[in-house]
Design a protein around this motif. Sequence first.
Motif, PDB file in Angstrom:
ATOM      1  N   LEU A   1      41.399  31.577  38.390  1.00  0.00           N
ATOM      2  CA  LEU A   1      41.918  32.796  39.005  1.00  0.00           C
ATOM      3  C   LEU A   1      42.722  33.614  37.997  1.00  0.00           C
ATOM      4  O   LEU A   1      42.620  34.836  37.956  1.00  0.00           O
ATOM      5  CB  LEU A   1      42.782  32.460  40.215  1.00  0.00           C
ATOM      6  CG  LEU A   1      42.053  31.875  41.417  1.00  0.00           C
ATOM      7  CD1 LEU A   1      43.059  31.467  42.490  1.00  0.00           C
ATOM      8  CD2 LEU A   1      41.075  32.875  41.977  1.00  0.00           C
ATOM      9  N   ALA A   2      43.503  32.961  37.179  1.00  0.00           N
ATOM     10  CA  ALA A   2      44.310  33.668  36.183  1.00  0.00           C
ATOM     11  C   ALA A   2      43.418  34.336  35.139  1.00  0.00           C
ATOM     12  O   ALA A   2      43.744  35.399  34.619  1.00  0.00           O
ATOM     13  CB  ALA A   2      45.281  32.698  35.517  1.00  0.00           C
ATOM     14  N   ALA A   3      42.277  33.745  34.828  1.00  0.00           N
ATOM     15  CA  ALA A   3      41.356  34.317  33.838  1.00  0.00           C
ATOM     16  C   ALA A   3      40.686  35.581  34.359  1.00  0.00           C
ATOM     17  O   ALA A   3      40.262  36.424  33.575  1.00  0.00           O
ATOM     18  CB  ALA A   3      40.306  33.286  33.459  1.00  0.00           C
ATOM     19  N   ASN A   4      40.595  35.747  35.671  1.00  0.00           N
ATOM     20  CA  ASN A   4      39.916  36.896  36.265  1.00  0.00           C
ATOM     21  C   ASN A   4      40.837  38.041  36.645  1.00  0.00           C
ATOM     22  O   ASN A   4      40.386  39.044  37.192  1.00  0.00           O
ATOM     23  CB  ASN A   4      39.122  36.454  37.499  1.00  0.00           C
ATOM     24  CG  ASN A   4      37.956  35.584  37.125  1.00  0.00           C
ATOM     25  OD1 ASN A   4      37.362  35.758  36.070  1.00  0.00           O
ATOM     26  ND2 ASN A   4      37.626  34.642  37.984  1.00  0.00           N
ATOM     27  N   ILE A   5      42.114  37.958  36.365  1.00  0.00           N
ATOM     28  CA  ILE A   5      43.046  39.025  36.710  1.00  0.00           C
ATOM     29  C   ILE A   5      42.730  40.261  35.880  1.00  0.00           C
ATOM     30  O   ILE A   5      42.545  40.189  34.675  1.00  0.00           O
ATOM     31  CB  ILE A   5      44.504  38.571  36.478  1.00  0.00           C
ATOM     32  CG1 ILE A   5      44.869  37.492  37.489  1.00  0.00           C
ATOM     33  CG2 ILE A   5      45.464  39.748  36.567  1.00  0.00           C
ATOM     34  CD1 ILE A   5      46.234  36.901  37.315  1.00  0.00           C
ATOM     35  N   GLY A   6      42.641  41.407  36.548  1.00  0.00           N
ATOM     36  CA  GLY A   6      42.384  42.667  35.863  1.00  0.00           C
ATOM     37  C   GLY A   6      40.917  43.035  35.795  1.00  0.00           C
ATOM     38  O   GLY A   6      40.581  44.128  35.384  1.00  0.00           O
ATOM     39  N   LYS A   7      40.022  42.151  36.171  1.00  0.00           N
ATOM     40  CA  LYS A   7      38.595  42.459  36.185  1.00  0.00           C
ATOM     41  C   LYS A   7      38.256  43.047  37.542  1.00  0.00           C
ATOM     42  O   LYS A   7      38.762  42.597  38.572  1.00  0.00           O
ATOM     43  CB  LYS A   7      37.763  41.211  35.914  1.00  0.00           C
ATOM     44  CG  LYS A   7      38.030  40.641  34.536  1.00  0.00           C
ATOM     45  CD  LYS A   7      37.205  39.430  34.269  1.00  0.00           C
ATOM     46  CE  LYS A   7      37.532  38.892  32.895  1.00  0.00           C
ATOM     47  NZ  LYS A   7      36.788  37.682  32.598  1.00  0.00           N
ATOM     48  N   CYS A   8      37.398  44.051  37.545  1.00  0.00           N
ATOM     49  CA  CYS A   8      37.210  44.791  38.780  1.00  0.00           C
ATOM     50  C   CYS A   8      35.745  45.136  39.011  1.00  0.00           C
ATOM     51  O   CYS A   8      35.078  45.625  38.110  1.00  0.00           O
ATOM     52  CB  CYS A   8      38.045  46.061  38.721  1.00  0.00           C
ATOM     53  SG  CYS A   8      37.975  47.020  40.215  1.00  0.00           S
ATOM     54  N   VAL A   9      35.249  44.877  40.202  1.00  0.00           N
ATOM     55  CA  VAL A   9      33.945  45.348  40.652  1.00  0.00           C
ATOM     56  C   VAL A   9      34.172  45.975  42.017  1.00  0.00           C
ATOM     57  O   VAL A   9      34.708  45.349  42.918  1.00  0.00           O
ATOM     58  CB  VAL A   9      32.915  44.202  40.769  1.00  0.00           C
ATOM     59  CG1 VAL A   9      31.627  44.706  41.382  1.00  0.00           C
ATOM     60  CG2 VAL A   9      32.656  43.576  39.421  1.00  0.00           C
ATOM     61  N   LEU A  10      33.780  47.241  42.149  1.00  0.00           N
ATOM     62  CA  LEU A  10      33.964  47.958  43.404  1.00  0.00           C
ATOM     63  C   LEU A  10      32.619  48.120  44.076  1.00  0.00           C
ATOM     64  O   LEU A  10      31.644  48.478  43.439  1.00  0.00           O
ATOM     65  CB  LEU A  10      34.578  49.333  43.140  1.00  0.00           C
ATOM     66  CG  LEU A  10      35.866  49.332  42.325  1.00  0.00           C
ATOM     67  CD1 LEU A  10      36.241  50.742  41.947  1.00  0.00           C
ATOM     68  CD2 LEU A  10      36.967  48.666  43.094  1.00  0.00           C
TER      69      LEU A  10
END
Length: 65
Positions: A4-13
């Motif tokens: 979860l910490a590795a995926n912070i700031g990644k975004c798919v809308l």
Amino acid sequence: KEELAANIGKCVLIDPGRRDILYCVHEDSTVENKRTCRYTSNQTAIENKLRKLRKLRENLKPDEV
């Protein structure tokens, strides 16, 4: 927890049922240098030949039942 910490700031809308079916933003993009990918409903209609086939169906439909 580390995943979860590795995926912070990644975004798919995702915008279902609207013009953009899928709208992706790269994690390194900035306001000045946008890196986006869009998949629109218009692209889907063109790929599947939806408009052409709809017109064919309408033309072949009998006027009266």
